[in-house]
Design an enzyme around this catalytic site. Structure first.
Site, PDB file in Angstrom:
ATOM      1  N   SER A 259      10.048   4.885  -6.555  1.00 36.18           N
ATOM      2  CA  SER A 259       8.920   4.010  -6.830  1.00 36.18           C
ATOM      3  C   SER A 259       8.473   3.356  -5.545  1.00 36.18           C
ATOM      4  O   SER A 259       9.226   3.223  -4.589  1.00 36.18           O
ATOM      5  CB  SER A 259       9.325   2.937  -7.835  1.00 36.18           C
ATOM      6  OG  SER A 259      10.226   2.048  -7.198  1.00 36.18           O
ATOM      7  N   LYS A 260       7.205   2.942  -5.557  1.00 36.56           N
ATOM      8  CA  LYS A 260       6.610   2.310  -4.380  1.00 36.56           C
ATOM      9  C   LYS A 260       7.407   1.081  -3.955  1.00 36.56           C
ATOM     10  O   LYS A 260       7.459   0.750  -2.793  1.00 36.56           O
ATOM     11  CB  LYS A 260       5.189   1.857  -4.731  1.00 36.56           C
ATOM     12  CG  LYS A 260       4.157   2.935  -4.555  1.00 36.56           C
ATOM     13  CD  LYS A 260       2.783   2.311  -4.597  1.00 36.56           C
ATOM     14  CE  LYS A 260       1.793   3.288  -5.175  1.00 36.56           C
ATOM     15  NZ  LYS A 260       0.523   2.728  -5.519  1.00 36.56           N
ATOM     16  N   ARG A 261       7.985   0.428  -4.926  1.00 37.45           N
ATOM     17  CA  ARG A 261       8.700  -0.810  -4.636  1.00 37.45           C
ATOM     18  C   ARG A 261       9.943  -0.544  -3.777  1.00 37.45           C
ATOM     19  O   ARG A 261      10.303  -1.342  -2.940  1.00 37.45           O
ATOM     20  CB  ARG A 261       9.115  -1.467  -5.964  1.00 37.45           C
ATOM     21  CG  ARG A 261       8.803  -2.916  -6.055  1.00 37.45           C
ATOM     22  CD  ARG A 261       8.901  -3.457  -7.477  1.00 37.45           C
ATOM     23  NE  ARG A 261       9.551  -2.601  -8.444  1.00 37.45           N
ATOM     24  CZ  ARG A 261      10.835  -2.660  -8.745  1.00 37.45           C
ATOM     25  NH1 ARG A 261      11.619  -3.513  -8.138  1.00 37.45           N
ATOM     26  NH2 ARG A 261      11.326  -1.857  -9.674  1.00 37.45           N
ATOM     27  N   LYS A 262      10.572   0.606  -4.001  1.00 40.14           N
ATOM     28  CA  LYS A 262      11.845   0.863  -3.318  1.00 40.14           C
ATOM     29  C   LYS A 262      11.725   1.760  -2.087  1.00 40.14           C
ATOM     30  O   LYS A 262      12.686   1.936  -1.353  1.00 40.14           O
ATOM     31  CB  LYS A 262      12.816   1.509  -4.300  1.00 40.14           C
ATOM     32  CG  LYS A 262      13.159   0.579  -5.432  1.00 40.14           C
ATOM     33  CD  LYS A 262      14.586   0.735  -5.850  1.00 40.14           C
ATOM     34  CE  LYS A 262      14.954  -0.366  -6.814  1.00 40.14           C
ATOM     35  NZ  LYS A 262      15.868   0.053  -7.832  1.00 40.14           N
ATOM     36  N   GLY A 263      10.598   2.368  -1.894  1.00 39.72           N
ATOM     37  CA  GLY A 263      10.474   3.242  -0.730  1.00 39.72           C
ATOM     38  C   GLY A 263       9.112   3.884  -0.725  1.00 39.72           C
ATOM     39  O   GLY A 263       8.276   3.599  -1.578  1.00 39.72           O
TER      40      GLY A 263
END
Ligand code: GLU
Length: 487
Positions: A259-263
């Site tokens: 996900s964008k949040r994690k990478g």
């Protein structure tokens, strides 16, 4: 059977890493079978349209060097043309086609018009959920007469077209996961034409896959639940079913969905970080797919020959950045000189003369795993930044000795032949011989020489720096270092 695969992205403004994986599998399968790989753009969700997204998507295909046989193509002047004879390949240009097929389903009783408002549907679902039933359209509008429908349409009431999901079960043999069965009693009557007149994803995808003669539908596993609806649509039209293969998800190292949040999830961000297109392709293609046990690096041609859908792991594939770094380094090391220079240039902002730059990138390439790291590594080869004379002095030496050593090595470098300057190894042998024959200590000579050449406490070896900078620039730098002590 002619193999025809397709990727059907919605233009979101970037290419998801998972989309690239499906693109590659599509590409391998098509090339392997002597067939075609098609790019179709699914832009019928008007609410999600992003300006310039199509151009950026097509540009990413070009940057990666992935060639498709049919689909929209970005021209040098920024306009979009199409190749292939099944177009248009952008769904918003195909609306009349979908309407025609929706009308066929209406005429055959496989679909019906529904006037229910959002409020009514919300109430209905809330009641079903409260009664612990699966929320599903209750088919109230199926009871409408032809006259009812005609008059409500004349009155301008908005409506959708729904497909009438039959009773029973459907099953298909997923080329990666094997047999998957669904009970249709769990499936809602899908909207196939939305209130804005646009076709829904399910209708458009089935019509297009059929008209474009797609033999294999590869897509992310998040689309599995769509497949029974699309199988039913194929059956309603009496069309031949494609082979379906649902590609497993790509995961973060903690096994959660990427996900964008994690990478980073976009291919463009990996290009911007200095990963070479070839390394990205090799890495993504072998995520969860190991063609052979003995190695990791493959050319695209090798992957085409070795690809096998049945060998794709069923579980999610973990995105291992250390491995990508390692792979990128392998590719950086293998680039020929011109390609290396071209790849590094966008990542260096310094003013370095071309001959020095050409040699500098060769010296430094073994020390970087991303092209962005060249920014820092090339800095010492640009015009020398100011530095303090104290960093020239080796820890076991002093200013007087340092200045003397620099003067002597400067004389030696001046008398060194141009022939010696053609190879790092020759420079190393000459300087080591100079140290030995004069009974000197390595540190007393090599440390100030290296710092004088690089103006940095950490850098490549003095031999590499001499070679990269060339005789004239090297002498100028050593001379500048010597005069620092006079100030
Ligand atoms: N438009 C869908 C997507 O964005 C395509 C799904 C499919 O391949 O059927 O991924």
């Amino acid at each position: 059977m002619t193999v025809r695969t397709r990727i059907a992205p919605s233009p979101t403004g970037y290419m998801h890493i998972g989309t690239l994986r499906t693109v590659l599998f599509d590409y391998f399968l098509a090339r392997q079978g002597g067939g075609q790989f098609i790019l179709r753009v699914e832009d019928t969700d008007q609410a999600r349209l992003v300006d310039g997204a199509l151009e950026s998507l097509l540009g990413t295909f070009q940057k990666l060097g992935i060639d498709y046989d049919e689909g929209p193509v970005l021209q040098a002047d920024g306009s979009i043309a199409e190749k292939g004879d099944c177009g248009p390949y952008v769904q918003s240009a195909r609306l009349s086609l979908y309407k025609k097929y929706a009308d066929e389903l209406l005429a055959d009783g496989h679909a019906y018009i529904c006037f229910c408002t959002k409020e009514r549907l919300d109430e209905m679902r809330a009641a079903q959920t409260a009664a612990k039933q699966t929320p599903k359209y209750d088919r109230r509008c199926c009871a409408l007469t032809v006259d009812d429908i005609a008059s409500r349409r004349t009155n301008g009431e908005t409506y959708v077209v729904r497909m009438k999901i039959p009773e029973g079960k459907v099953a298909f043999d997923d080329a990666i996961r094997g047999r998957i069965a669904f009970d249709l009693s769990d499936v809602d009557d899908q909207v196939i034409i939305k209130s804005d007149g646009f076709a829904s994803y399910h209708l458009a995808v089935v019509v297009d896959d059929h008209l474009m003669r797609i033999s294999h539908v590869l897509r992310g596993e998040e689309w599995i639940s769509s497949t029974p609806k699309q199988i039913v649509l194929h059956e309603m039209f009496g069309w031949k079913m494609p082979v379906y293969a649902h590609v497993p998800l790509i995961l973060n190292p903690d096994k959660t969905k990427l996900s964008k949040r994690k990478g980073d999830v976009s291919v463009e961000s990996y290009l911007a970080k200095g990963y070479l297109p070839a390394a990205i392709l090799n890495f993504i293609a072998t995520l969860g797919f190991n063609p052979t046990a003995d190695r990791e690096v493959y050319t695209m041609d090798e992957l085409v020959a070795l690809f096998d859908l049945t060998k794709v792991n069923h579980g999610g594939a973990v995105m291992n950045i250390e491995k990508l770094d390692w792979m990128n380094q392998q590719y950086i090391t293998k680039l020929d000189k011109d390609a290396l220079l071209a790849a590094v240039t966008p990542f260096t902002t310094y003013d370095v003369t071309e001959p020095i730059m050409r040699r500098a990138v060769l010296v430094e390439r073994g020390r970087v795993s991303r092209l962005t790291e060249f920014t820092e590594r090339i800095a010492p080869y640009a015009e020398m930044p100011p530095y303090d004379a104290s960093i020239l002095i080796w820890k076991k030496s002093n200013a007087t000795d340092c200045q003397m050593q620099l003067s002597n090595i400067c004389n030696f470098v001046t008398t060194t032949s141009d022939e010696t300057f053609t190879q790092i190894a020759l420079l190393e042998t000459a300087i080591k011989a100079y140290i030995e024959s004069n009974g000197l200590q390595n540190g007393n000579v090599l440390w100030p020489l290296r710092v004088a050449l690089s103006s940095a406490e950490k850098s490549a070896s003095p031999y590499e720096l001499l070679w990269a900078l060339g005789k004239e620039e090297s002498i100028a730098r050593i001379t500048a270092a010597i005069t620092k002590f006079d100030a």
